[in-house]
Design a protein around this motif. Structure first.
Motif, PDB file in Angstrom:
ATOM      1  N   ASP A   1       0.242  -0.920  -0.142  1.00  0.00           N
ATOM      2  CA  ASP A   1       0.244  -0.004  -0.008  1.00  0.00           C
ATOM      3  C   ASP A   1       0.818   1.065   0.122  1.00  0.00           C
ATOM      4  N   ARG A   2       1.813   0.841   0.860  1.00  0.00           N
ATOM      5  CA  ARG A   2       3.100   1.894   0.759  1.00  0.00           C
ATOM      6  C   ARG A   2       4.043   1.647   0.988  1.00  0.00           C
ATOM      7  N   ILE A   3       5.185   2.430   0.732  1.00  0.00           N
ATOM      8  CA  ILE A   3       6.846   2.048   0.555  1.00  0.00           C
ATOM      9  C   ILE A   3       7.499   3.488   0.898  1.00  0.00           C
ATOM     10  N   ALA A   4       8.149   2.621   1.954  1.00  0.00           N
ATOM     11  CA  ALA A   4       9.533   3.425   2.602  1.00  0.00           C
ATOM     12  C   ALA A   4      10.570   3.904   1.810  1.00  0.00           C
ATOM     13  N   ILE A   5      11.855   4.332   1.323  1.00  0.00           N
ATOM     14  CA  ILE A   5      12.099   3.695   0.723  1.00  0.00           C
ATOM     15  C   ILE A   5      13.639   4.942   1.740  1.00  0.00           C
ATOM     16  N   VAL A   6      14.482   3.644   1.894  1.00  0.00           N
ATOM     17  CA  VAL A   6      16.184   3.919   3.175  1.00  0.00           C
ATOM     18  C   VAL A   6      17.006   3.615   2.550  1.00  0.00           C
ATOM     19  N   SER A   7      17.686   5.268   2.951  1.00  0.00           N
ATOM     20  CA  SER A   7      18.937   5.704   2.323  1.00  0.00           C
ATOM     21  C   SER A   7      19.927   6.190   3.072  1.00  0.00           C
ATOM     22  N   ASP A   8      21.383   5.761   3.549  1.00  0.00           N
ATOM     23  CA  ASP A   8      22.071   6.134   4.916  1.00  0.00           C
ATOM     24  C   ASP A   8      21.677   5.586   6.095  1.00  0.00           C
ATOM     25  N   GLY A   9      20.454   4.765   6.658  1.00  0.00           N
ATOM     26  CA  GLY A   9      19.771   4.788   6.977  1.00  0.00           C
ATOM     27  C   GLY A   9      18.348   5.648   8.036  1.00  0.00           C
ATOM     28  N   LYS A  10      18.576   6.478   6.482  1.00  0.00           N
ATOM     29  CA  LYS A  10      17.169   7.718   7.296  1.00  0.00           C
ATOM     30  C   LYS A  10      16.250   7.324   5.628  1.00  0.00           C
ATOM     31  N   ILE A  11      14.736   7.024   6.539  1.00  0.00           N
ATOM     32  CA  ILE A  11      14.022   7.364   5.309  1.00  0.00           C
ATOM     33  C   ILE A  11      14.265   8.714   4.364  1.00  0.00           C
ATOM     34  N   VAL A  12      14.185   8.491   3.341  1.00  0.00           N
ATOM     35  CA  VAL A  12      14.136   9.972   1.882  1.00  0.00           C
ATOM     36  C   VAL A  12      13.063   9.447   1.979  1.00  0.00           C
ATOM     37  N   THR A  13      11.967   8.540   1.579  1.00  0.00           N
ATOM     38  CA  THR A  13      10.365   9.390   1.747  1.00  0.00           C
ATOM     39  C   THR A  13       9.740   8.082   1.171  1.00  0.00           C
ATOM     40  N   ILE A  14       8.194   8.555   1.135  1.00  0.00           N
ATOM     41  CA  ILE A  14       7.361   7.126   1.780  1.00  0.00           C
ATOM     42  C   ILE A  14       6.433   6.882   0.572  1.00  0.00           C
ATOM     43  N   LEU A  15       6.546   6.525  -0.541  1.00  0.00           N
ATOM     44  CA  LEU A  15       5.962   6.358  -2.114  1.00  0.00           C
ATOM     45  C   LEU A  15       4.710   5.480  -2.344  1.00  0.00           C
ATOM     46  N   LYS A  16       3.943   6.170  -3.092  1.00  0.00           N
ATOM     47  CA  LYS A  16       2.113   4.879  -3.359  1.00  0.00           C
ATOM     48  C   LYS A  16       3.142   4.257  -4.285  1.00  0.00           C
ATOM     49  N   PRO A  17       2.638   3.185  -4.939  1.00  0.00           N
ATOM     50  CA  PRO A  17       3.680   2.349  -5.614  1.00  0.00           C
ATOM     51  C   PRO A  17       2.914   2.112  -7.160  1.00  0.00           C
ATOM     52  N   ASP A  18       2.042   3.174  -7.556  1.00  0.00           N
ATOM     53  CA  ASP A  18       1.971   3.952  -8.870  1.00  0.00           C
ATOM     54  C   ASP A  18       2.430   5.352  -8.989  1.00  0.00           C
ATOM     55  N   ASP A  19       4.020   5.934  -8.094  1.00  0.00           N
ATOM     56  CA  ASP A  19       4.052   7.656  -8.664  1.00  0.00           C
ATOM     57  C   ASP A  19       4.911   6.700  -9.086  1.00  0.00           C
ATOM     58  N   LYS A  20       5.967   7.254  -9.618  1.00  0.00           N
ATOM     59  CA  LYS A  20       6.801   7.309 -11.377  1.00  0.00           C
ATOM     60  C   LYS A  20       8.093   6.810 -10.587  1.00  0.00           C
ATOM     61  N   ASP A  21       8.569   5.779 -12.044  1.00  0.00           N
ATOM     62  CA  ASP A  21       9.782   5.375 -12.074  1.00  0.00           C
ATOM     63  C   ASP A  21      10.855   6.148 -10.839  1.00  0.00           C
ATOM     64  N   ALA A  22      10.694   7.464 -11.877  1.00  0.00           N
ATOM     65  CA  ALA A  22      11.550   8.746 -11.639  1.00  0.00           C
ATOM     66  C   ALA A  22      11.953   8.946 -10.061  1.00  0.00           C
ATOM     67  N   GLU A  23      10.941   8.914  -9.403  1.00  0.00           N
ATOM     68  CA  GLU A  23      10.614   9.462  -7.760  1.00  0.00           C
ATOM     69  C   GLU A  23      11.219   8.093  -7.575  1.00  0.00           C
ATOM     70  N   PHE A  24      10.948   7.431  -7.808  1.00  0.00           N
ATOM     71  CA  PHE A  24      11.598   5.974  -6.532  1.00  0.00           C
ATOM     72  C   PHE A  24      13.322   5.902  -7.218  1.00  0.00           C
ATOM     73  N   GLY A  25      14.061   6.202  -8.244  1.00  0.00           N
ATOM     74  CA  GLY A  25      15.356   5.867  -8.965  1.00  0.00           C
ATOM     75  C   GLY A  25      15.847   7.342  -7.826  1.00  0.00           C
TER      76      GLY A  25
END
Length: 534
Positions: free
Chosen positions: A496-520
């Motif tokens: 339902d939601r996806i948290a992206i982790v970088s350097d030990g911290k949450i960068v953002t929380i996205l919806k699965p249908d958000d754009k590929d560029a946002e995930f990248g």
């Protein structure tokens, strides 16, 4: 074409027991360039380097297909010392130093300089004496060549971690005729200032005409020092790029794969909303001291009834989150589960509260490989809840019939391919081992199920079955699920939601249908204006 390259590995393929781990991979390195070799865990980087170094594991398992050329000439490297003869060295992530030896002794170990004596001329080379003065001069020059100002006579024991790494580099530089150095995740254990120093040393080495293969997950380091890069994914060559012609978003997209295909059917027509007021799990200023997967102060809420995903590149902290919650590593901060504070310093406290976890390391900590399927499935519930035990007076004995009947039901539900509940788990395929891990977690009747890398190392058919079963658990039984995965396709298929982790911290929380560029962008560690945080 090959004459332009110091190293050219062309159409490399490798199979392990019928599993193709490399499929027509190519790697080309020019003299004096820093070339980043990139890809997630399991992409094939280590296997490719094992082939380059002639490691025994390659030749004991049938060799490989393809050609390796150095300076345009095809070569056969069937042992690590042959790689050294061709001028190839490696700086390992885990130090190969002898603590009780001096810096000089570590740099010259195995390549000591000796002087003949009267006795050695008569009785043999073993009676020659060490030329300590010349060895110290060589060590001093190697240290100077990488700009390191430490005394060559001090012992390695007690040196800072960064200096140990630099001694490793000096040892490789000291080897005669070195042409190519492989740096395997060299900054993983370094402080920020030590990592910056190491990158400067890499540039200094390359300026002397020595090529470098730089294996790393840290995109900022690639942008800072690399001239070019090769991306591998699932054992296949994805792209070779000049760094100046690329950016962190594009590289992250190449590593994780842009094509998103739903792996689980039946979700598209379910536009469901979970209630953000009903919080199942809450993390506040959460730190986890897991080496290589440090978590550095995150705030996160998981809503009751949702499937919450955690993604990110390897080594960025996503694996540390479930391991911290389960009390496997030292933690700081507060974790509450349905408004009740967990005592994470007590191993098993999360289990007692109704949190079950399927570990990413099923063979290391997830399974008792020598034991039967039925014993593995019953183990946690027996230890924590005293299920599958029958009391005879003061004694508590394993209720084998109850465990066997339950195992048979789980085998049927999860389609575990086996000869029966008595079969040892170690004899099962990876996919079926993963299903046993899942069965054991479900036997705890959890309110929250954490699954960490649930499909690692299993084939596409087994992946689909595991993911569909997780969806059914969530939809039909209402189990809240936290899913940690390196594969964005899986997360975007299920969560339902996806948290992206970088350097030990949450960068953002996205919806699965958000754009590929946002995930990248998020995978690359870039925070966007207005990004939604927990």
């Amino acid at each position: 074409m090959d004459t332009n390259y110091l190293l050219h590995m062309d159409n490399i393929s490798k199979e392990y027991y019928g599993n193709k781990v490399l499929k027509n991979v190519s790697l080309a390195i020019k003299p004096g360039e820093i070339h980043a070799l990139m890809g997630e865990n399991g992409a094939g980087k280590s296997t490719l380097m094992n082939i380059l170094f002639g490691m025994p594991v390659i030749h004991q398992t049938g060799g490989f297909e393809g050609t390796v050329k150095i300076d345009g000439q095809a070569v056969s490297i069937d042992a690590p010392h042959h790689a050294m003869n061709f001028g190839i060295g490696m700086v390992h992530q885990e130090f190969m130093l002898i603590p009780g030896f001096t810096v000089t002794e570590n740099i010259k170990v195995g390549r000591e300089i000796t002087n003949p004596t009267f006795l050695s001329r008569v009785l043999g080379k073993n009676l020659e004496t060490l030329d300590t003065e010349q060895m110290r001069k060589d060590a001093k020059k190697a240290l100077s060549d990488i700009g390191l100002n430490i005394e060559e006579y001090v012992k390695v024991a007690g040196l800072p971690i960064g200096y140990m790494q630099f001694v490793e580099i000096a040892r490789e530089i000291d080897k005669t005729g070195i042409k190519l150095l492989v740096f395997d995740e060299p900054t993983a254990v370094l402080t920020e200032s030590e990592a910056e120093r190491l990158l400067e040393i890499m540039k200094l080495i390359s300026s002397k005409g020595i090529a470098i293969i730089f294996i790393t997950h840290r995109l900022d380091e690639v942008m800072a020092v690399a001239d070019s890069l090769t991306v591998l994914r699932d054992g296949e060559f994805v792209a070779r790029k000049e760094v100046k012609d690329s950016n962190v978003v594009e590289i992250a997209e190449l590593m994780i794969g842009r094509k998103v295909e739903k792996l689980v059917d039946g979700l598209e027509d379910e536009k469901r909303e979970v209630d953000p007021k009903k919080i199942a799990l809450s993390l506040r200023d959460f730190h986890v001291m897991m080496p290589g997967e440090m978590v550095r102060g995150i705030d996160l809420d998981v809503f009751e009834g949702e499937i919450f995903g955690i993604g990110g590149l390897a080594g960025q902290g996503k694996i540390g989150i479930p391991n911290g919650i389960m009390g496997l590593y030292e933690t700081e901060g507060a974790v509450t589960f349905f408004q009740e504070m967990l005592e994470l310093d007590k191993l098993g406290n999360a289990l007692l509260h109704g949190i079950a976890c399927v570990s990413e390391d099923r063979r290391g900590v997830g399974l008792l490989l020598e034991e039967s399927i039925e014993e593995n499935i019953a183990f946690s519930a027996m230890q924590v809840k005293e299920n599958f035990l029958k009391k005879i007076g003061p004694l508590k004995l394993f209720d084998q019939k109850k465990a066997r009947d339950h195992a048979k039901e789980m085998i049927r539900l999860l389609d575990i391919r086996c000869t029966g509940p008595k079969q040892p788990v170690g004899a099962l395929s990876g996919g079926n081992q993963q299903k046993v891990c899942l069965a054991r977690a479900l036997t705890m009747s959890p309110k929250l199920l954490i699954v960490s890398e649930p499909t690692r190392g299993i084939d596409i058919g087994a992946k689909k079955l595991v993911l569909e079963y997780l969806m059914r658990l969530n939809r039909e039984q209402g189990i809240t699920i936290m899913m940690v995965s390196s594969e964005l396709v899986e997360l975007r298929s299920l969560c339902d939601r996806i948290a992206i982790v970088s350097d030990g911290k949450i960068v953002t929380i996205l919806k699965p249908d958000d754009k590929d560029a946002e995930f990248g962008l998020a995978m690359a560690g870039s925070r966007k204006e207005g990004a939604k945080h927990a």
